[in-house]
Design a protein around this motif. Structure first.
Motif, PDB file in Angstrom:
ATOM      1  N   CYS A  70      51.649  34.724 -11.535  1.00  0.00           N
ATOM      2  CA  CYS A  70      50.974  35.743 -10.734  1.00  0.00           C
ATOM      3  C   CYS A  70      50.994  35.272  -9.279  1.00  0.00           C
ATOM      4  O   CYS A  70      50.913  34.070  -9.004  1.00  0.00           O
ATOM      5  CB  CYS A  70      49.569  36.058 -11.250  1.00  0.00           C
ATOM      6  N   PRO A  71      51.161  36.175  -8.324  1.00  0.00           N
ATOM      7  CA  PRO A  71      51.301  35.769  -6.927  1.00  0.00           C
ATOM      8  C   PRO A  71      50.145  34.923  -6.395  1.00  0.00           C
ATOM      9  O   PRO A  71      50.378  34.019  -5.583  1.00  0.00           O
ATOM     10  CB  PRO A  71      51.395  37.109  -6.182  1.00  0.00           C
ATOM     11  N   ILE A  72      48.939  35.144  -6.851  1.00  0.00           N
ATOM     12  CA  ILE A  72      47.810  34.352  -6.363  1.00  0.00           C
ATOM     13  C   ILE A  72      47.907  32.915  -6.890  1.00  0.00           C
ATOM     14  O   ILE A  72      47.651  31.966  -6.159  1.00  0.00           O
ATOM     15  CB  ILE A  72      46.461  35.006  -6.715  1.00  0.00           C
ATOM     16  N   SER A  73      48.309  32.727  -8.154  1.00  0.00           N
ATOM     17  CA  SER A  73      48.502  31.368  -8.675  1.00  0.00           C
ATOM     18  C   SER A  73      49.487  30.585  -7.816  1.00  0.00           C
ATOM     19  O   SER A  73      49.314  29.384  -7.583  1.00  0.00           O
ATOM     20  CB  SER A  73      49.035  31.398 -10.106  1.00  0.00           C
ATOM     21  N   LYS A  74      50.512  31.243  -7.349  1.00  0.00           N
ATOM     22  CA  LYS A  74      51.552  30.580  -6.567  1.00  0.00           C
ATOM     23  C   LYS A  74      51.056  30.116  -5.200  1.00  0.00           C
ATOM     24  O   LYS A  74      51.701  29.289  -4.560  1.00  0.00           O
ATOM     25  CB  LYS A  74      52.758  31.503  -6.411  1.00  0.00           C
ATOM     26  N   LEU A  75      49.919  30.639  -4.758  1.00  0.00           N
ATOM     27  CA  LEU A  75      49.362  30.244  -3.461  1.00  0.00           C
ATOM     28  C   LEU A  75      48.753  28.855  -3.455  1.00  0.00           C
ATOM     29  O   LEU A  75      48.693  28.205  -2.417  1.00  0.00           O
ATOM     30  CB  LEU A  75      48.217  31.196  -3.073  1.00  0.00           C
ATOM     31  N   PHE A  76      48.254  28.406  -4.572  1.00  0.00           N
ATOM     32  CA  PHE A  76      47.370  27.256  -4.606  1.00  0.00           C
ATOM     33  C   PHE A  76      48.079  25.927  -4.713  1.00  0.00           C
ATOM     34  O   PHE A  76      49.028  25.772  -5.467  1.00  0.00           O
ATOM     35  CB  PHE A  76      46.375  27.387  -5.768  1.00  0.00           C
ATOM     36  N   ASN A  77      47.549  24.962  -3.984  1.00  0.00           N
ATOM     37  CA  ASN A  77      47.928  23.565  -4.137  1.00  0.00           C
ATOM     38  C   ASN A  77      46.767  22.900  -4.869  1.00  0.00           C
ATOM     39  O   ASN A  77      46.089  22.038  -4.345  1.00  0.00           O
ATOM     40  CB  ASN A  77      48.156  22.923  -2.771  1.00  0.00           C
ATOM     41  N   ALA A  78      46.512  23.396  -6.060  1.00  0.00           N
ATOM     42  CA  ALA A  78      45.388  22.935  -6.870  1.00  0.00           C
ATOM     43  C   ALA A  78      45.808  22.981  -8.329  1.00  0.00           C
ATOM     44  O   ALA A  78      46.736  23.701  -8.698  1.00  0.00           O
ATOM     45  CB  ALA A  78      44.171  23.833  -6.651  1.00  0.00           C
ATOM     46  N   THR A  79      45.112  22.232  -9.122  1.00  0.00           N
ATOM     47  CA  THR A  79      45.317  22.308 -10.575  1.00  0.00           C
ATOM     48  C   THR A  79      44.715  23.603 -11.077  1.00  0.00           C
ATOM     49  O   THR A  79      43.575  23.923 -10.758  1.00  0.00           O
ATOM     50  CB  THR A  79      44.652  21.111 -11.270  1.00  0.00           C
ATOM     51  N   ILE A  80      45.484  24.354 -11.822  1.00  0.00           N
ATOM     52  CA  ILE A  80      44.980  25.598 -12.411  1.00  0.00           C
ATOM     53  C   ILE A  80      44.963  25.409 -13.917  1.00  0.00           C
ATOM     54  O   ILE A  80      46.002  25.177 -14.535  1.00  0.00           O
ATOM     55  CB  ILE A  80      45.862  26.802 -12.023  1.00  0.00           C
ATOM     56  N   THR A  81      43.770  25.491 -14.491  1.00  0.00           N
ATOM     57  CA  THR A  81      43.656  25.381 -15.948  1.00  0.00           C
ATOM     58  C   THR A  81      43.489  26.772 -16.523  1.00  0.00           C
ATOM     59  O   THR A  81      43.142  27.715 -15.825  1.00  0.00           O
ATOM     60  CB  THR A  81      42.454  24.503 -16.365  1.00  0.00           C
TER      61      THR A  81
END
Length: 138
Positions: free
Chosen positions: A121-132
């Motif tokens: 998803c485009p918002i997930s691609k924004l982050f420089n964070a761990t996404i669980t």
């Protein structure tokens, strides 16, 4: 396809004592209050992390709906929460929790589709964070 969206933030005063408003052209945000208190304590208004969480939950859910559609399924419901963790001035983790009900969907296909949505998803691609992700098929 190129899509551009915008929002406006206006801040008055110092970081701690100041206050601001957020406005979006759609009117969903209309001089919505935010401040030090709404971000770091309990106050009336919103904060950037809450807005990021809402954007991420919405984006993930929509991506998952398209993934399901592409695989021949229609969701009866997709219910997603995005918990944004701000630690020492950095968003370190985003915890997605979703529950999905879709007739005929098995666990293996479900896991494939939700993991694809999490990564793409485009918002997930924004982050420089761990996404669980914690996902439940109902």
């Amino acid at each position: 396809m190129l899509i551009k969206r915008s929002a406006n933030a206006q801040w008055i005063g110092s970081g701690k004592a100041g206050k601001g408003t957020l406005t979006s052209p759609s009117g969903v945000l209309n001089e919505t209050q935010y401040s030090f208190n709404t971000r770091f304590e309990d106050g009336i208004g919103t904060n950037p992390e809450e807005l990021v969480g809402a954007a991420h939950a919405g984006c993930f859910s929509m991506q998952l709906a398209f993934n399901l559609q592409g695989a021949g399924f229609t969701a009866d419901i997709i219910d997603t929460t995005s918990e944004v963790v701000l630690e020492n001035g950095t968003i370190t983790t985003i915890n997605l929790t979703t529950s999905v009900k879709a007739e005929g969907l098995d666990q293996a296909k479900f896991e494939e589709l939700v993991n694809h949505a999490k990564e793409n998803c485009p918002i997930s691609k924004l982050f420089n964070a761990t996404i669980t992700l914690q996902a439940t098929l109902l």
